[in-house]
Design a protein around this motif. Sequence first.
Motif, PDB file in Angstrom:
ATOM      1  N   GLY A  54       0.807  -1.217   0.000  1.00 35.69           N
ATOM      2  CA  GLY A  54       0.000   0.000   0.000  1.00 35.69           C
ATOM      3  C   GLY A  54       0.835   1.259   0.000  1.00 35.69           C
ATOM      4  N   THR A  55       1.904   1.275   0.804  1.00 39.88           N
ATOM      5  CA  THR A  55       2.732   2.474   0.883  1.00 39.88           C
ATOM      6  C   THR A  55       3.621   2.637  -0.351  1.00 39.88           C
ATOM      7  OG1 THR A  55       4.264   1.194   2.273  1.00 39.88           O
ATOM      8  CG2 THR A  55       2.741   2.682   3.385  1.00 39.88           C
ATOM      9  N   LEU A  56       4.059   1.532  -0.952  1.00 40.75           N
ATOM     10  CA  LEU A  56       4.814   1.653  -2.201  1.00 40.75           C
ATOM     11  C   LEU A  56       3.930   2.247  -3.301  1.00 40.75           C
ATOM     12  CD1 LEU A  56       7.005  -1.582  -2.481  1.00 40.75           C
ATOM     13  CD2 LEU A  56       7.805   0.779  -2.333  1.00 40.75           C
ATOM     14  N   LEU A  89       9.701   3.899 -10.338  1.00 39.64           N
ATOM     15  CA  LEU A  89       8.993   2.954  -9.469  1.00 39.64           C
ATOM     16  C   LEU A  89       7.787   2.373 -10.190  1.00 39.64           C
ATOM     17  CD1 LEU A  89       8.386   1.582  -6.769  1.00 39.64           C
ATOM     18  CD2 LEU A  89       7.315   3.718  -6.001  1.00 39.64           C
ATOM     19  N   GLN A  90       7.054   3.212 -10.908  1.00 38.78           N
ATOM     20  CA  GLN A  90       5.885   2.746 -11.646  1.00 38.78           C
ATOM     21  C   GLN A  90       6.282   1.731 -12.711  1.00 38.78           C
ATOM     22  OE1 GLN A  90       2.210   3.785 -11.499  1.00 38.78           O
ATOM     23  NE2 GLN A  90       2.504   1.739 -12.350  1.00 38.78           N
ATOM     24  N   GLY A 115       6.185  -6.054 -13.184  1.00 41.25           N
ATOM     25  CA  GLY A 115       5.776  -7.218 -12.396  1.00 41.25           C
ATOM     26  C   GLY A 115       4.577  -6.855 -11.552  1.00 41.25           C
ATOM     27  N   THR A 116       4.789  -6.750 -10.276  1.00 45.39           N
ATOM     28  CA  THR A 116       3.806  -6.262  -9.309  1.00 45.39           C
ATOM     29  C   THR A 116       4.619  -5.493  -8.268  1.00 45.39           C
ATOM     30  OG1 THR A 116       3.993  -8.172  -7.830  1.00 45.39           O
ATOM     31  CG2 THR A 116       2.375  -8.342  -9.637  1.00 45.39           C
ATOM     32  N   PRO A 117       3.984  -4.904  -7.247  1.00 42.58           N
ATOM     33  CA  PRO A 117       4.792  -4.285  -6.186  1.00 42.58           C
ATOM     34  C   PRO A 117       5.784  -5.250  -5.547  1.00 42.58           C
ATOM     35  CG  PRO A 117       2.514  -3.577  -5.995  1.00 42.58           C
ATOM     36  CD  PRO A 117       2.545  -4.628  -7.065  1.00 42.58           C
ATOM     37  N   LYS A 128      11.444  -6.874  -3.891  1.00 39.90           N
ATOM     38  CA  LYS A 128      12.616  -7.718  -4.099  1.00 39.90           C
ATOM     39  C   LYS A 128      13.820  -6.872  -4.497  1.00 39.90           C
ATOM     40  CE  LYS A 128      14.197 -11.648  -6.903  1.00 39.90           C
ATOM     41  NZ  LYS A 128      13.818 -12.599  -7.985  1.00 39.90           N
ATOM     42  N   GLN A 129      13.648  -5.940  -5.420  1.00 39.48           N
ATOM     43  CA  GLN A 129      14.763  -5.108  -5.876  1.00 39.48           C
ATOM     44  C   GLN A 129      15.318  -4.251  -4.744  1.00 39.48           C
ATOM     45  OE1 GLN A 129      13.652  -2.784  -9.299  1.00 39.48           O
ATOM     46  NE2 GLN A 129      13.642  -4.539 -10.677  1.00 39.48           N
TER      47      GLN A 129
END
Length: 483
Positions: free
Chosen positions: A72-74, A296-297, A303-305, A310-311
């Motif tokens: 949610g915060t990402l 970030l987008q 992939g997904t958040p 992971k990165q």
Amino acid sequence: MSGTFYFLGSIALLLVGYFLYGRFIEKVFGADYGRPTPVQSKRDGVDYIEMPRYKIFLIQFLNIAGLGPIIGTLLGALYGPVAMLWVVFGCIFAGAVHDYCAAMISLRNDGASYPELVDMAFGRRARHAMECFSVIFMVLVGAVFVLGPAALLASMTPMNFLFWAVIIFAYYFLATILPIDVVIGRIYPYFGVLLLFMTFGLAGALLIGDRPILPNTDFFTNYNPKDLPIWPLIFVTIACSAISGFHATQSPLMTRCVASEKDCRFLFYGPMIAEGIIGLIWVTLGLSFYDSPEALQAVITEGTPTLAIKQISLGLLGPVGGFIAILGVVVLPVSTGDTAFRSARLIVADAFNLDQKDVSKRLMVAIPLFAAGIGLTLVDFDVIWRYFGWANQALSCVTLWAISIYLAQRGRMYIVTVIPGLFMTTVCATYLCNAKIGFGLDMTTATVIGAVFSLLCLVVFCRHLPAWRQQFVLNGSSEKTWQ
């Protein structure tokens, strides 16, 4: 001022909020340190079991956190630093108040489940509707919190998604049917250690590393790459780190294990503050690890958040430390999914008056719930998350109004929950009117409808104040005067 100052200052505000506003809310509610608690009269060796404070804190914290304070915060970080403001002020004045008061009402009503709280405030019909809604929502949460960790683990190991989904569901099943101190009470301290390593390890690596911390500190500009509006989306996107209705469904698990009301600020207001700190760390990571919200987008779109998680973990802590940090991230949703199914079992059992001492009766309730949860994992994650976000905040609105009624009956300062209740009602109504999953109206029309609906709720609340107060007085100040 530097980004480090804003980051550390935000964490300091959350801690000050716990010690000052948390104590104020405790006095407003009227905590009674000498009052007996449910575990002293209803001990059953399954759900009503007295546990040490540290275990209750860890279980409550892990129960309420899930993927929300990370994913949610990402997603909230895509809007820019404004996300930090919502985490700080939403957590102190809305989320932690919501969690503490809902837990205290449950505690004073024999560890009542969430639908019982709704019954006391809005009547039997509302309770039956909320029983259905809550069970569906719990199963939805359980499904969401299988998909995220299973995807992360599959990306890090030779085993595929299906393997990890089966393993997680098997753990959920055991945690749902066994006594609370057999699995949850024993394993959560270890989960907590992993979580602390993840939280402070990533924060420390960011602080001592060479990346600029919060290079952009313009808190009042929308940087969302898709031009999505801050209002009302950020208040739905960032839920668990600011305010989350899901938390009120989890608190009864722990109110059945608490020895004294003296501990409740630490055990219920405190975990929300801790979750806010995790949320702040991940907002800051999202805004600092990547060069821009667009970067970030791009990762989230690729992939997904979970790919961004992971990165960031591997990039800041290296292969070994990153792997341990990712396991800490996995712990959050897993330790929420298990108690979501457990809560669903208790809600169904309470609704049908099913004694849960007998394991066969626990199985009778749990098996259909897990069948539904497995079915939901076949639905696209993004679709589930959108419905989860709105349903979660709608629950928070219902809870805040129920708490306001409780406080008003007792002549206490109900404004502390009416104000966040008005705000969140406007957010949810506006979102539903504007969103594609709702009515698809333009934002101006949706906002006007949301504001009008919120004011109507306030009018209804004010009109009933004298009757609620009189009812409470006539019934001899019993905690269960609503029933």
